[in-house]
Write a protein that holds these residues in place. Structure first.
Motif, PDB file in Angstrom:
ATOM      1  N   LEU A  38       0.157   0.169  -4.154  1.00  0.00           N
ATOM      2  CA  LEU A  38      -0.084  -0.937  -3.225  1.00  0.00           C
ATOM      3  C   LEU A  38      -1.078  -0.514  -2.154  1.00  0.00           C
ATOM      4  O   LEU A  38      -2.027  -1.250  -1.818  1.00  0.00           O
ATOM      5  CB  LEU A  38       1.245  -1.357  -2.591  1.00  0.00           C
ATOM      6  N   GLU A  39      -0.881   0.670  -1.593  1.00  0.00           N
ATOM      7  CA  GLU A  39      -1.795   1.177  -0.567  1.00  0.00           C
ATOM      8  C   GLU A  39      -3.187   1.459  -1.145  1.00  0.00           C
ATOM      9  O   GLU A  39      -4.205   1.159  -0.510  1.00  0.00           O
ATOM     10  CB  GLU A  39      -1.218   2.448   0.059  1.00  0.00           C
ATOM     11  N   ALA A  40      -3.223   2.030  -2.334  1.00  0.00           N
ATOM     12  CA  ALA A  40      -4.512   2.387  -2.934  1.00  0.00           C
ATOM     13  C   ALA A  40      -5.349   1.148  -3.237  1.00  0.00           C
ATOM     14  O   ALA A  40      -6.568   1.134  -3.001  1.00  0.00           O
ATOM     15  CB  ALA A  40      -4.274   3.188  -4.217  1.00  0.00           C
ATOM     16  N   LEU A  41      -4.722   0.105  -3.773  1.00  0.00           N
ATOM     17  CA  LEU A  41      -5.475  -1.113  -4.084  1.00  0.00           C
ATOM     18  C   LEU A  41      -5.947  -1.802  -2.811  1.00  0.00           C
ATOM     19  O   LEU A  41      -7.029  -2.412  -2.786  1.00  0.00           O
ATOM     20  CB  LEU A  41      -4.617  -2.054  -4.927  1.00  0.00           C
ATOM     21  N   GLN A  42      -5.146  -1.717  -1.759  1.00  0.00           N
ATOM     22  CA  GLN A  42      -5.604  -2.269  -0.486  1.00  0.00           C
ATOM     23  C   GLN A  42      -6.788  -1.455   0.046  1.00  0.00           C
ATOM     24  O   GLN A  42      -7.747  -2.027   0.598  1.00  0.00           O
ATOM     25  CB  GLN A  42      -4.461  -2.291   0.522  1.00  0.00           C
ATOM     26  N   ALA A  43      -6.742  -0.137  -0.127  1.00  0.00           N
ATOM     27  CA  ALA A  43      -7.877   0.702   0.294  1.00  0.00           C
ATOM     28  C   ALA A  43      -9.147   0.288  -0.433  1.00  0.00           C
ATOM     29  O   ALA A  43     -10.237   0.234   0.156  1.00  0.00           O
ATOM     30  CB  ALA A  43      -7.564   2.176   0.021  1.00  0.00           C
ATOM     31  N   GLN A  44      -9.033  -0.019  -1.720  1.00  0.00           N
ATOM     32  CA  GLN A  44     -10.208  -0.441  -2.489  1.00  0.00           C
ATOM     33  C   GLN A  44     -10.789  -1.741  -1.939  1.00  0.00           C
ATOM     34  O   GLN A  44     -12.004  -1.930  -1.910  1.00  0.00           O
ATOM     35  CB  GLN A  44      -9.835  -0.594  -3.955  1.00  0.00           C
ATOM     36  N   CYS A  45      -9.909  -2.645  -1.514  1.00  0.00           N
ATOM     37  CA  CYS A  45     -10.387  -3.910  -0.938  1.00  0.00           C
ATOM     38  C   CYS A  45     -11.200  -3.652   0.332  1.00  0.00           C
ATOM     39  O   CYS A  45     -12.306  -4.177   0.500  1.00  0.00           O
ATOM     40  CB  CYS A  45      -9.210  -4.822  -0.622  1.00  0.00           C
ATOM     41  N   TRP A  46     -10.662  -2.820   1.251  1.00  0.00           N
ATOM     42  CA  TRP A  46     -11.369  -2.568   2.492  1.00  0.00           C
ATOM     43  C   TRP A  46     -12.652  -1.773   2.250  1.00  0.00           C
ATOM     44  O   TRP A  46     -13.643  -1.938   2.987  1.00  0.00           O
ATOM     45  CB  TRP A  46     -10.462  -1.860   3.483  1.00  0.00           C
ATOM     46  N   ALA A  91     -10.032   1.520   5.235  1.00  0.00           N
ATOM     47  CA  ALA A  91      -9.851   1.940   3.842  1.00  0.00           C
ATOM     48  C   ALA A  91      -9.287   3.355   3.780  1.00  0.00           C
ATOM     49  O   ALA A  91      -8.384   3.648   2.983  1.00  0.00           O
ATOM     50  CB  ALA A  91     -11.183   1.862   3.099  1.00  0.00           C
ATOM     51  N   ALA A  92      -9.812   4.242   4.631  1.00  0.00           N
ATOM     52  CA  ALA A  92      -9.359   5.639   4.621  1.00  0.00           C
ATOM     53  C   ALA A  92      -7.886   5.740   5.015  1.00  0.00           C
ATOM     54  O   ALA A  92      -7.149   6.571   4.456  1.00  0.00           O
ATOM     55  CB  ALA A  92     -10.221   6.476   5.563  1.00  0.00           C
ATOM     56  N   ARG A  93      -7.442   4.915   5.960  1.00  0.00           N
ATOM     57  CA  ARG A  93      -6.035   4.961   6.371  1.00  0.00           C
ATOM     58  C   ARG A  93      -5.108   4.616   5.196  1.00  0.00           C
ATOM     59  O   ARG A  93      -4.092   5.288   4.968  1.00  0.00           O
ATOM     60  CB  ARG A  93      -5.791   3.986   7.528  1.00  0.00           C
ATOM     61  N   HIS A  94      -5.479   3.582   4.452  1.00  0.00           N
ATOM     62  CA  HIS A  94      -4.643   3.190   3.316  1.00  0.00           C
ATOM     63  C   HIS A  94      -4.731   4.222   2.178  1.00  0.00           C
ATOM     64  O   HIS A  94      -3.732   4.500   1.508  1.00  0.00           O
ATOM     65  CB  HIS A  94      -5.047   1.800   2.822  1.00  0.00           C
ATOM     66  N   ALA A  95      -5.938   4.765   1.946  1.00  0.00           N
ATOM     67  CA  ALA A  95      -6.088   5.768   0.885  1.00  0.00           C
ATOM     68  C   ALA A  95      -5.287   7.024   1.219  1.00  0.00           C
ATOM     69  O   ALA A  95      -4.671   7.641   0.331  1.00  0.00           O
ATOM     70  CB  ALA A  95      -7.563   6.113   0.696  1.00  0.00           C
ATOM     71  N   ARG A  96      -5.279   7.417   2.494  1.00  0.00           N
ATOM     72  CA  ARG A  96      -4.506   8.595   2.891  1.00  0.00           C
ATOM     73  C   ARG A  96      -3.013   8.365   2.665  1.00  0.00           C
ATOM     74  O   ARG A  96      -2.292   9.244   2.189  1.00  0.00           O
ATOM     75  CB  ARG A  96      -4.759   8.931   4.361  1.00  0.00           C
TER      76      ARG A  96
END
Length: 459
Positions: free
Chosen positions: A350-358, A367-372
């Protein structure tokens, strides 16, 4: 899913530690010993991907007999010793499954080099040649391991539990290997069982309607799994074809779960290929199919796919609305109706796909916050996804103006690439290296760039 009768017939196979092999390792660490195996392989012109994990599996008795490449390397390393001296079982015993241990159903070779109990390339080559020349249910049944060989299986054999179980087992095996190692090197091996599954469908000889339904679902899921291997290894045209095949199978069988899965992957592929409007429409079609099911998590994933399409179009409002739906569905929790293939979809994804969106919207710090968070939450057993999330983190940090942190994340990805072979991850890391190149004299960026360049030269 495996039937309860299948589970009740399973016979546990307790691995017996290989103490002889452990003694031969001596005082060397598993990593040091693996390096000596790779060196010995180069000396005799072999190529093996031995690592500490493989050594551990041998010593634990999980690998009862090495494949032929490893056999030649081990006998070269220890002249005068036999496989038995090295603590391995005889090859014919492993191939035959051993007394009291029924062999698993199989549609063909799905194991990567260094991760199978025995080498079956010779048999599978024969089956592939026969399959391509005959294309009949006879050879399909032979490739399932249900008869003495091509040409000897009754042509009118009715499809039953054994064949369907084999298709379902192949799907699970592909997903397991992809989780551990990534798609590269696995895609071509997975093509044989897919042809076998569709040959059985074409034969139209299922014993019961329920068997036919399971076979359609299994073949469709297998097409999606093989399509994902093509997708993740950069073969977009092949992936598109496999996903379309799965969608057609779903429509013929009237299977909304399979249809939703096919549209989910089609949307993901369209986004990666830059066809963002198609990504949105495919995700929306998947949601229409998924509403016939009782799986909020499936609707959450499809909403995330839609969000990715809107982000690719630069539509921040559409993306945020889809993300809001995704979170609302996700918060309803898991359900009994969640498809088996969605086992990967938890909070890290869920976090990774949101990172891709940002990332697509060029909001790099967000994006980096969600990817981390995705990389932090991910279970280390899922090596491929862990590498993917860290590659995403490195890319976002590089663009967010944090070169040192990006280089550190890049090093972590390189550590995992000894086990994972994914063109997608390699491409992401190469893109990060290009972004970091102007900062090569900053902190640890130079060492990352040097190490990344060395990894490309070894590939």
């Amino acid at each position: 899913m495996a039937s309860s009768s299948q589970a009740s017939r399973a016979v546990p196979n307790r691995a017996v530690p290989n103490l002889a092999f452990r003694r031969l390792r001596g005082q060397r660490s598993p990593g040091e010993f693996a390096a000596s195996v790779r060196k010995a392989a180069r000396e005799i012109g072999e190529q093996v991907s031995c690592d500490a994990r493989y050594v551990g599996r041998v010593e634990a008795g999980e690998i009862r007999c090495p494949n032929y490449a490893y056999e030649r390397v081990f006998l070269h390393m220890f002249p005068g010793l036999t496989l038995a001296d090295l603590g391995f079982a005889a090859r014919e015993q492993v191939r035959g499954g051993g007394r009291g241990r029924p062999p698993e159903p199989s549609l063909g070779p799905l194991d990567l080099d260094g991760n199978s109990d025995s080498d079956i390339d010779e048999e599978s080559d024969v089956l592939r040649r026969a399959f391509m020349t005959s294309g009949s249910a006879t050879v399909a049944a032979a490739s399932l391991g249900l008869g003495p060989g091509p040409g000897l299986v009754p042509a009118q054999r009715r499809v039953g539990e054994a064949e369907v179980n084999a298709v379902e087992h192949a799907v699970r095996r592909i997903r397991l290997l992809d989780d551990r190692h990534g798609a590269d090197g696995l895609y071509k091996r997975a093509a044989q069982p897919l042809r076998a599954a569709y040959a059985l469908l074409d034969a139209g000889t299922a014993a019961r309607p329920s068997t036919a339904d399971r076979l359609h679902a299994g073949a469709g899921e297998l097409a999606i799994s093989v399509g994902w291997l093509a997708h993740d290894s950069g073969r977009f045209d092949d992936a598109r074809s496999h996903y379309a095949e799965a969608l057609a199978t779903a429509r013929v069988a009237g299977d909304p779960a399979l249809e939703a899965h096919a549209f989910c992957n089609t949307s993901f592929l369209a986004r990666d290929a830059g066809r963002h409007r198609e990504a949105v429409r495919s995700a929306q079609a998947g949601q229409r199919a998924a509403r016939q099911l009782a799986s909020p998590r499936l609707l959450s994933l499809l909403s995330l796919r839609e969000a990715g399409g809107w982000a690719g179009l630069g539509d921040r409002t559409g993306c945020e609305k889809s993300l809001g739906r995704a979170y609302a569905y996700f918060d309803r929790g898991p359900a009994d109706a969640d498809p088996e293939w969605m086992s990967f979809f938890g909070e890290p994804e869920l976090e990774a796909l949101q990172a891709q969106c940002w990332s697509a919207l060029h909001d790099w710090p967000r994006a980096a916050r969600h990817a981390r968070r995705a990389a932090t939450l991910q279970d280390s057993r899922f090596t491929r996804n862990l590498a993917l999330y860290r590659a995403q983190l490195a890319a976002d940090l590089a663009r967010a103006g944090a070169p040192d942190e990006a280089a550190e994340a890049g090093h972590q990805v390189l550590d995992l690439l000894a086990e994972v072979r994914s063109s997608r991850i390699q491409s992401m890391l190469s893109d990060t290296a290009r972004v970091l190149l102007p900062k090569r004299r900053t902190g640890g960026v130079g060492s990352f760039l040097e190490r990344h360049g060395e990894s490309l030269r070894r590939a």
